[in-house]
Design an enzyme around this catalytic site. Structure first.
Site, PDB file in Angstrom:
ATOM      1  CG  ASP A  67      -0.317  -0.221   2.781  1.00 46.17           C
ATOM      2  OD1 ASP A  67       0.608  -1.161   2.655  1.00 46.17           O
ATOM      3  OD2 ASP A  67      -0.811   0.411   3.530  1.00 46.17           O
ATOM      4  CG  HIS A  68       3.169   2.504   2.459  1.00 42.58           C
ATOM      5  ND1 HIS A  68       3.104   3.693   3.172  1.00 42.58           N
ATOM      6  CD2 HIS A  68       2.429   1.795   3.272  1.00 42.58           C
ATOM      7  CE1 HIS A  68       2.295   3.577   4.189  1.00 42.58           C
ATOM      8  NE2 HIS A  68       1.830   2.274   4.413  1.00 42.58           N
ATOM      9  CG  HIS A 271      -1.587   4.211   7.265  1.00 43.94           C
ATOM     10  ND1 HIS A 271      -2.085   2.953   8.064  1.00 43.94           N
ATOM     11  CD2 HIS A 271      -1.017   3.644   6.093  1.00 43.94           C
ATOM     12  CE1 HIS A 271      -1.300   2.024   7.395  1.00 43.94           C
ATOM     13  NE2 HIS A 271      -0.729   2.409   6.207  1.00 43.94           N
TER      14      HIS A 271
END
Length: 304
Positions: A67-68, A271
């Site tokens: 996800d990064h 986040h």
């Protein structure tokens, strides 16, 4: 004052939702763009901001969870389709180049530019980028895999010339830069004119700290002390503190505690876990500890 903006392209966590894109940000400082993390859909979100792709030359990846960094392949490919020629520098923990090289060799063999990978140590702070305007320093975080946040600090600017005074003392043009940098002026007959008569102080240098992902860790407080804006992950609410500890994440309340301990000016939380339909629950928890807290959200632009 020169631009120093943080553009939120995504503020979700690992599980995709219809509400959020994965965590991605772009810092716009003095007409240069710096991307922090590159989640899935980053290039689509970057298009929406109308920021110029050509000004983005450095990408900082905090850690190698998907996800990064899942947005990198698409972004790199699109830069090639746009006939980019400038090098693209990607800064990350060890392992990203090994993961990306087969993909680049297959899909991007004829690219018009180079992708250059830079590895940073996740155990100790280090300056990983510097130019005339700013420095980028790593902030070690405690997550399930090697991970770092980033501290972006504007360099002090020269003092402002008081034109009426420099004209009065007949300061030559070739001495102006020296005086802007704080030196006194000596006239032709030996008179020392103190710098404070000729200049005004420049605006204070600004700073931005990005901390995602991490378990609650007071050890990072000295590195981010007094920053103008802190982004800190707030994946969970206080009710899910056990889950936060198990997954090496932070609650919103804990993010507020870090901001308070560090004496930052503003806190932005993000986040967010997909389990929360309304992140204002998290905002209220953080604000009870640190009132100057805002929620990250897609297409938000925060001026520093």
């Amino acid at each position: 004052m020169e631009k120093f903006e943080v553009h939120i392209l995504g503020c979700g966590s690992a599980l995709p939702t219809t509400r959020h894109f994965s965590t991605t940000q772009v810092v716009h400082l003095r007409e240069k763009l710096f991307m922090i993390d590159c989640g899935e859909g980053a290039q689509i979100q970057l298009r929406k901001t109308h920021l110029k792709f050509s000004r983005l030359n450095h990408i900082f990846i905090s850690h190698l969870h998907g996800d990064h960094c899942f947005g990198l392949p698409g972004l790199i490919s699109t830069f090639g389709l746009l006939k980019r020629t400038a090098d693209l520098h990607i800064h990350s923990p060890q392992g990203l180049e090994e993961l990306m090289t087969p993909w680049l060799n297959y899909f991007c063999r004829m690219m018009s530019y180079r992708v250059i990978f830079h590895v940073f140590d996740t155990h100790a702070p280090s300056v990983i980028y510097e130019d005339r305007s700013l420095t980028v320093t790593t902030v070690p975080l405690r997550h399930r895999i090697p991970c770092c946040g980033f501290l972006i600090t504007e360099k002090p600017r020269p003092r402002h010339i008081i034109r009426e005074m420099t004209d009065f003392y007949k300061v030559p043009v070739y001495d102006m830069n020296r005086i802007k940098n704080g030196e006194d002026f000596i006239t032709s007959d030996g008179l020392v004119v103190p710098n404070h008569r000729l200049t005004r102080p420049a605006e204070p240098a600004r700073s931005y700290a990005y901390c995602s992902d991490t378990i609650y860790d007071e050890n990072l407080v000295p590195a981010i002390r007094g920053v103008d804006l802190l982004f800190h992950e707030a994946t969970f609410s206080a009710a899910d503190q056990i889950r936060a500890r198990e997954t090496f994440h932070t609650t919103a309340e804990q993010a507020g505690q870090i901001a308070a301990l560090a004496g930052v000016k503003r806190l932005m939380i993000g986040h967010f876990s997909a389990r929360y339909e309304d992140e204002h629950l998290l905002l209220r928890e953080a604000q009870r500890v640190f009132p100057e807290t805002i929620l990250a959200k897609e297409m938000l632009c925060v001026d520093i």
